[in-house]
Design an enzyme around this catalytic site. Sequence first.
Site, short mmCIF file in Angstrom:
data_model
loop_
_atom_site.label_atom_id
_atom_site.label_comp_id
_atom_site.label_asym_id
_atom_site.label_seq_id
_atom_site.Cartn_x
_atom_site.Cartn_y
_atom_site.Cartn_z
N GLU A 104 0.80 -1.22 0.00
CA GLU A 104 0.00 0.00 0.00
C GLU A 104 0.83 1.27 0.00
O GLU A 104 0.49 2.25 -0.67
CB GLU A 104 -0.98 0.00 1.18
CG GLU A 104 -2.09 -1.04 1.07
CD GLU A 104 -1.65 -2.45 1.37
OE1 GLU A 104 -0.55 -2.64 1.92
OE2 GLU A 104 -2.42 -3.40 1.06
N HIS A 107 -11.45 -4.86 8.69
CA HIS A 107 -11.99 -4.73 7.33
C HIS A 107 -13.35 -4.06 7.31
O HIS A 107 -14.14 -4.26 6.39
CB HIS A 107 -12.12 -6.12 6.66
CG HIS A 107 -10.84 -6.73 6.26
ND1 HIS A 107 -9.93 -7.22 7.16
CD2 HIS A 107 -10.30 -6.95 5.03
CE1 HIS A 107 -8.89 -7.72 6.51
NE2 HIS A 107 -9.09 -7.57 5.23
C1 LIG Z 1 -2.52 -4.84 4.26
C2 LIG Z 1 -3.47 -5.66 3.47
N1 LIG Z 1 -3.55 -5.49 2.14
C3 LIG Z 1 -4.41 -6.20 1.39
C4 LIG Z 1 -5.23 -7.14 1.98
C5 LIG Z 1 -6.24 -7.95 1.15
N2 LIG Z 1 -5.75 -9.35 1.05
C6 LIG Z 1 -6.19 -10.30 1.89
S1 LIG Z 1 -5.40 -11.77 1.60
C7 LIG Z 1 -4.50 -11.12 0.35
C8 LIG Z 1 -3.52 -11.98 -0.41
C9 LIG Z 1 -2.39 -12.42 0.46
O1 LIG Z 1 -1.51 -13.17 -0.31
P1 LIG Z 1 -0.43 -14.08 0.40
O2 LIG Z 1 0.34 -13.25 1.38
O3 LIG Z 1 0.36 -14.77 -0.65
O4 LIG Z 1 -1.25 -15.12 1.27
P2 LIG Z 1 -2.25 -16.24 0.69
O5 LIG Z 1 -3.62 -15.63 0.60
O6 LIG Z 1 -1.73 -16.68 -0.63
O7 LIG Z 1 -2.23 -17.35 1.71
C10 LIG Z 1 -4.80 -9.76 0.16
C11 LIG Z 1 -4.19 -8.90 -0.87
C12 LIG Z 1 -5.14 -7.29 3.38
N3 LIG Z 1 -5.95 -8.14 4.03
N4 LIG Z 1 -4.25 -6.57 4.09
#
Ligand SMILES: Cc1ncc(C[n+]2csc(CCOP(=O)(O)OP(=O)(O)O)c2C)c(N)n1
Lengths: 332, 332, 323, 323
Positions: free
Chosen positions: B67, B136
Site C-alpha cells: 500500500e 476490514h
Molecule cells: C494490508 C493488506 N492489504 C491487502 C489485503 C487484502 N488481502 C487479503 S489476503 C491477500 C492476499 C495475500 O496473499 P499471500 O500473502 O500470498 O497469502 P495467501 O492468501 O496466498 O495465503 C490480500 C491482498 C489485506 N488483508 N491486508
Amino acid sequence: MAEAQAQPRKLPYVAAITDGVREILKEQDNAFVIGEDVAGAGSVYGYYKGLLEEFGPERIYDTPISEEGIMGLGVGAAATGCRPIVDLMFMDFIAECMDEIANQLAKMRYMFGGHARLPVTVLTMAGAGASLAAQHSQSLESWLCHLPGLKVVMPTTPYDAKGLIIAAARDDNPVFVVLNKVSLAMTGEVPEGAYEIPLGKANVVRTGSNYTIVASGRMLHEALKAAEKLKELDVDAEVIDPRTLQPFDIDTVADSVRKTHRVMIVHEAVRTGGIGAEIAAQIQEQAFDYLDAPVVRVGAPFSPVPFSPALESLYVPNADRIVAEAKQQLGL
Amino acid sequence: MAEAQAQPRKLPYVAAITDGVREILKEQDNAFVIGEDVAGAGSVYGYYKGLLEEFGPERIYDTPISEEGIMGLGVGAAATGCRPIVDLMFMDFIAECMDEIANQLAKMRYMFGGHARLPVTVLTMAGAGASLAAQHSQSLESWLCHLPGLKVVMPTTPYDAKGLIIAAARDDNPVFVVLNKVSLAMTGEVPEGAYEIPLGKANVVRTGSNYTIVASGRMLHEALKAAEKLKELDVDAEVIDPRTLQPFDIDTVADSVRKTHRVMIVHEAVRTGGIGAEIAAQIQEQAFDYLDAPVVRVGAPFSPVPFSPALESLYVPNADRIVAEAKQQLGL
Amino acid sequence: MTAQITNETLLDLHRRMVRIRIFEETAGKLMEDGKIPGALHLYVGQEAVACGVMVHLNNEDWITSTHRGHGHLIAKGGEFDRMFAELYGRATGYCKGKGGSMHICAMELGMLGANGIVGGGPPIAVGAAFSNRFRKTDRVACTFFGDGASNEGAFHEAANMAGLYKLPVVFVCENNGYGEYTAQANHQAIVDVADRAAGYGMPGVVVDGMDAVAVYEAAGQAIDRARRGEGPTLLECKTYRFYDHVGVRGMGLTYRTDDEVAYWKGRDPIVMLEQRLSDQGILSKAEAKAVHEEVTNAVQAGVKFADESPMPTPDALLEDVYA
Amino acid sequence: MTAQITNETLLDLHRRMVRIRIFEETAGKLMEDGKIPGALHLYVGQEAVACGVMVHLNNEDWITSTHRGHGHLIAKGGEFDRMFAELYGRATGYCKGKGGSMHICAMELGMLGANGIVGGGPPIAVGAAFSNRFRKTDRVACTFFGDGASNEGAFHEAANMAGLYKLPVVFVCENNGYGEYTAQANHQAIVDVADRAAGYGMPGVVVDGMDAVAVYEAAGQAIDRARRGEGPTLLECKTYRFYDHVGVRGMGLTYRTDDEVAYWKGRDPIVMLEQRLSDQGILSKAEAKAVHEEVTNAVQAGVKFADESPMPTPDALLEDVYA
Ligand SMILES: Cc1ncc(C[n+]2csc(CCOP(=O)(O)OP(=O)(O)O)c2C)c(N)n1
Ligand SMILES: Cc1ncc(C[n+]2csc(CCOP(=O)(O)OP(=O)(O)O)c2C)c(N)n1
Ligand SMILES: [Mg+2]
Ligand SMILES: [Mg+2]
C-alpha cells in the site's frame, strides 16, 4: 499515588521525562525502552540521556529506522509479557506505523476476546514552533482519540510529564504520551521518586468565575497568559488542562461551563477535525442549557505547517489570538 | 455538469463505480487505475470488471501487496503529469500508507510553494455490516478530513457514486472517494455519459420543516427510513447528505438548522472523534441562537468492530436507533 | 553506452562539486550565526555521489532527494539565490519559504523535493519512473536515499515494484555508514546495502562514493540500462559525511572516532578529483583555485539575495494548500 | 540438532494434517450453507507447512498467523469446538465471537492470532521473539506469511530487525504462488522469496511445502538454530492452496489453469504422507482411514458444540476494549 512524601526540586521538562522513564525502569523488570537513537544518543532531544549507562543495554535499545517494525515489536513484546516503552521521535511518524497502532495495538485485545494485554507506552514529540516545517511539527492526537483501545495523554509541565509517564507505564493498556518539543526547556517543580498523575482526570490550573478555557499541550501556557490579559476586561477565566485526552474528563469541563456559561477550547492541532471538535460537541451535549454563547475553538488554520518563521508564527495559536477570539465571543 | 442530456437507466452501485471510472479513462489520456487485484480480477468487489478488456493493460495495473508503494507511486506519477486512480481495497488500509497520504500527498503542494499538482483520486471501501471484523470494516474518514490538502467524498447512491468519481477525477487535488461495501448491490438511476456532482455541495435528499438529520454514507438510507417513522410522531425531518465531507458544506446544513431548530448527525464511524464532532461544533458556531436542543450525534460505540453478527448488528447505527435518539432529543 | 569520460565532463563534475561544498560550508556558518532556522543536514563529503549521477541527467529526468538534499538540488542545477532564500524562509525561495531545507524542490529542474521523511523518496521516484514510461518518454528517475533509509518498508515496497515493472529508475544508496548517530552495524546485519538488490530482481552495484569518476561510470551504466528499458539498478555509493548528522557540530556526540573521521577526510572527493585533474593536466591547482573563488562569489551573491529578500506576506499562509 | 524423525512424530504429523483437512473441508461446506458469516480463507493443500513446523513447538513458543489461519491454530493444538464456535460468532469461541476467522487466536497455546492485515504477523512475531529473549526463556517465535505478504514493508522491517538483533524467530513463507488472484510473477520479480534472506543477514532455505517430512527437517534446523541463539532463518515452503483465495469456489475467476490445479492436487501432502507411512509399514491405509473417521467425528462434535453455543450477549459489545 505517593505525591505526598516527595520533596520539591526544579527540573526542565526534558529531564522530567528522563526521570519518569527512570522510575519505571527501576520499578518494572519487564519494562524496556526501544526506538531510534534512544540508547547511544539518548534521543535527538536528549531525554533518555544517562539511561543506557544507568540500566545497561538490556533495558534500552537503538533500532533501525523502521517505525512499523518498532511499533510491531512493541505490540508483540507486550502481548507476551513485557512492558515496552516505545519511542517515536516525532509524532508525524505515527503515520509510518498507523497500521500497527490502529489495526494491531488498539484492537488486538478486543479482537482476541480479552485474551491479550497490551501495556505499551509510546512517547512521541509533537508541536510546531521550531521551524521544522510540515513533516516534523504536527499534532495528530485526534487520530489516536478516534481509536477505541488507546489512551492518550498530553503533559503540559515537567511535573505532569513525569507523573503522566509513570501513570501511562503502570497502566495495562496502550497509552500515547504526546510530548511537546517547544516545552522541553521549560522548568518546573518535579518531586523525587515515583508519583502518578491519574489518567482520565483533568486539571483545573486556574479557577475563574465567568469564562472557561480548555487548553491542551503547550497551549495551556498561552491560555494562562491570555487569562491574565482577560482579567483587565473583567473576564475571570477558569483554565483547564485535560491532561488526558482519551478518556476525556468531560465532567470537570462541563461543571466549569455550568458555572461560567462560556467556553473556549484551544489546541495546537489543525482546528478542523481536531479534538476541540469532540470536546465542543460533548460540552453542548452536556451543558447546552448553560451556554450563553457558542463554544469557540482555537487551533491551527487549515494548512500544513509552514517552514518560514514569518508564517509559522501566524500559524500556531498564541495568547493574543486567544484574547482576540475571546473578545469576539464575549462581544467585548 | 452535463446532467441534463443524459437519459435514465438503473444500475447497481457497483456498476455505477465502473461507469464513473470508465468515463474518466475515456476522457483523460493521463488517467490510469492502479491497485491490488484491480486489473485481472476487476477488484475483489468487481467494480473494475471489464475495464482491462476495454482499455488494455496500459490503463489498469495490478500491484504487489504494497500500500505504501502504491500510494507513493500515485503521488510521484501525479506530480509528474499523470492522473492516477489509486485503489485501496479496504479503507482500513489507509493505515498502511498513512505516511504517503498525510506527509506526502496532502502536503507536497504546500511544502513546494504551489509548484506541484497532485490530481490523485483514491477509491476505497469502508463500512461495517459484512461480518468482516475489526480490520476490514472501519470508516476512518475523519482522519482524512483533519488533513489540509485532501478532499473527501462519500457517495450514498449509484448516481452519486458515478458523479462524484467523475468530479473527483477531474479535480486537480487529491480526492478520496469513500465507498460503502454494503451499498454495492443497491440499485438506482444512473445516466449514461459523463456527469459531475459538484464537490463541496451537500444534497438535501428530503425536505422537512422541524427536524434536520445530516447522514453520511450508508447511514443516509437509515436516516430516510427513520424520517418516515418520525412522521408518525409529527416530526417532519429534513435529511441532508453532505456528499463531500472535505470541504464540508456547512451553509446548507446551517440554513436547514435555522429553519428546523433541531439537528442530528449520523455516521457509521466511531462516534468519538468522528466527523460528526466537527459538524456539531460548526453547527453550534453558525446557528447557536437557532438551536432548541443540543446537536445529537449518532455513530458507532467506542469499540472496534466486532465479528459476531449478534454484536455487529448492535454496533452499526440503524433507523431504529436514529428514531430512539431523536425521540429522546425531542422529548417524545 | 557511457562513453569514456570527457575533459569537459570532468570539469563539469568538478564545478558542481565545488558549488555544493562552498554552498554547504556557507550554509553551516549561517546556521551557527542563527541566520537559518530549523534543521540543516549538510552534504559536505558526499559531493561525488550527487554529481557523478546528476551529470547524466537533464531537466526531464526526475530525482527524489532526502533530508540531506542541498547537494542533490545544486547538482541538478539549483541556483544559490533561491536556495539561500528558501533556507531563510523568504518569499523568493524555491518553495516561497514554505518548505525550507527539508522540502526544497525545483520541479522545473526535475527535482521532486528534499523529503523530511526517511524513505519518503523511493516510492515517489517509482511513480515518476512509472509516469515517464506511461507518458512514453525515455526519461529516467533517480532516487537518493541513505543506508538508514534502506530499512524503511517504503524502500522495500518501492524497490519491489520497480523490479516487477522493470521501471526506468536508479536507486542510489548513499551509504555514509550512519543513520543519525547509529552505525550501520547497529541498524542492519549486512555490509553492502546492494545485497538487497537480488531480492527485487535487479542488479546491485557497489562503488566508491568518494571517487567522482567511479560514481560517474557506474551511474552511467545504470542510467543507460534504465533508459534502454531494462529496468532498475541499486547503486550503492560508499561515502561519508564530514559534519555531524544535523548542523556542523550537531549534538557533540562521540559516536564516530577521530581516526575514522580523519581517514575519510583524507579521501575528500574534491581534493582527490582536483589531484587527478592536475595530474592529467586538465585543471591546474591555480585554475581550480579560480573555480573556488568564482563559486565563492556566486555563493556570497546568493546570500545577499536571500538577505535582501522579503518574508512571505500573511496571505501566503493559506495559499497553495489546494490547486 | 534435529534427530531422525521418529514413527511417533510421523503419526503426529499425519494426525495434525488430517485434523486441518477435515476441519477446513467442513468449514467450507458450512460457509456455503450460510452457517459461517464473513470471509473464510481455507488452508487445504498447505497442511504440511503448518504441521511440519508446529511439531517442533510447545505452548511457550509463539506463532503469528495470517488471514489463512485455521491450519496454524489446529497444528498448534487448537480445539474444534472453540474454533467452530468462533467462526460462528458464538460466545464460546476462542475470541468470544469477537474475532472470527481472521482474528482467531489462542494465547494459552502460544498462538498470537490470525491477522486480517497481510504482513501483520512478522513485526509482532519479532516482538514475541524479542520478549522470549528479554525474559530469558529459550523459546522461539515462528511467523507464517505468504508470498504476497513478502512485498509488504512490514515484512522488510521485521526481517531486518530480526537479523540485526539475531532474534530467535523463524520466518516461514508459505509460497502458494498467488496473492489473492495475482500470480507471483505479477507481484515480484523473483522466484524464490528466500532470495531476500541475504539482505537481512539470515540464511534463506527453500523446501517442498507439500512434503511434510521435508518441512519438518528444514523447520527443525531453523528452530534449533534460533534456540541456540544463532538468529533467524527465512524458510520458504513451496505450496499450493487447493481452493480459491476466499471460500471454496470464491469469485469463480480463472486465474489458475485446470492443469496447474490438477498438478498440485496430484501432490496432495496428506496422500503423499499416507503413501510413505504405508510403504514404511508405519500406518496402513486402513489405519489411516480410521484416523480420518475419528477426526471426522471430532469435527462433527465441534460443529454440534458451535451450533448449540449461545451468541454473545449485548453487554459483550463494550467489554474487552480496555484491560
Ligand atoms: C494490508 C493488506 N492489504 C491487502 C489485503 C487484502 N488481502 C487479503 S489476503 C491477500 C492476499 C495475500 O496473499 P499471500 O500473502 O500470498 O497469502 P495467501 O492468501 O496466498 O495465503 C490480500 C491482498 C489485506 N488483508 N491486508
Ligand atoms: C520516517 C522517519 N523516521 C525517522 C526520521 C528521523 N531521521 C532524520 S534523518 C535520520 C537518519 C537517516 O539516515 P540515512 O538514511 O542513512 O541518511 P543520512 O542522514 O545518513 O544521510 C533519521 C532517523 C525521519 N526524518 N523520518
Ligand atoms: Mg546514512
Ligand atoms: Mg500466496
